[in-house]
Design an enzyme around this catalytic site. Sequence first.
Site, PDB file in Angstrom:
ATOM      1  N   SER A  17       0.831  -1.201   0.000  1.00 20.96           N
ATOM      2  CA  SER A  17       0.000   0.000   0.000  1.00 20.96           C
ATOM      3  C   SER A  17       0.865   1.250   0.000  1.00 20.96           C
ATOM      4  O   SER A  17       0.578   2.223  -0.718  1.00 20.96           O
ATOM      5  CB  SER A  17      -0.923   0.008   1.224  1.00 20.96           C
ATOM      6  N   ARG A  40       0.364   7.635   6.021  1.00 18.92           N
ATOM      7  CA  ARG A  40      -0.583   6.936   6.895  1.00 18.92           C
ATOM      8  C   ARG A  40      -1.985   7.528   6.757  1.00 18.92           C
ATOM      9  O   ARG A  40      -2.975   6.786   6.742  1.00 18.92           O
ATOM     10  CB  ARG A  40      -0.105   7.042   8.355  1.00 18.92           C
ATOM     11  N   HIS A  43      -3.337   6.363   3.405  1.00 21.06           N
ATOM     12  CA  HIS A  43      -3.674   4.940   3.504  1.00 21.06           C
ATOM     13  C   HIS A  43      -4.969   4.741   4.277  1.00 21.06           C
ATOM     14  O   HIS A  43      -5.832   3.938   3.894  1.00 21.06           O
ATOM     15  CB  HIS A  43      -2.524   4.205   4.194  1.00 21.06           C
TER      16      HIS A  43
END
Length: 212
Positions: A17, A40, A43
Amino acid sequence: MAAYENNLKPAEIEKESMKFIEKNVDLTNFAREELPIVKRIIHTTGDLEIGNDITFSKDAVDKGVEALKNGCSIITDVNMVKTGIDKKRLSNFGGDVLCKVNDPETHKISEDTGKTRSASAMYTFDDFLNNQIIAIGNAPTALFAVLDMFNKKNITPALIIGVPVGFIGAKESKEALLNENLSSITVQGFKGGSPIASAAVNALLRIASSKD
């Protein structure tokens, strides 16, 4: 109906990812230390455009990491943010996650003043907020409350992760945050949410752990 199966382990999924994000998002506007938090958030949201709205004040990451390593607590506006934070990793530094939105004192202040419970909860912490990390993912009123305490009492958190979501007050509260001399991480505009606040805290915790 065809059967689908993904044999990737969780760590492999995360790794792939992050590679996908690096390939598909222009991250050149961010400093190296900011990248783990930006990735982050991307994601967590699945939003490849949200990076355009993520804003860091100067040295925000360094100040957040320093506070964590000094054992600061994380103050959240709602329990959803609290639930998403890696408490085990935080406890390694001696910190805790605190949310008083459901406390009786908070309810009383809310009833007496007409303020939201999230805002009232912030007022109950008062000067305890000094040198702590505040993570606001839901209520712009909570962010306005913190800014009010900063302006009236010079209460100064180590870092404010201010990412309230919504169409009423959220954009304005984040603009107000950016106008103050406070360490902050925010997502400008209407976007935000508890998962983003938790993700940013957890990314900071990972950075702090890697620097032990």
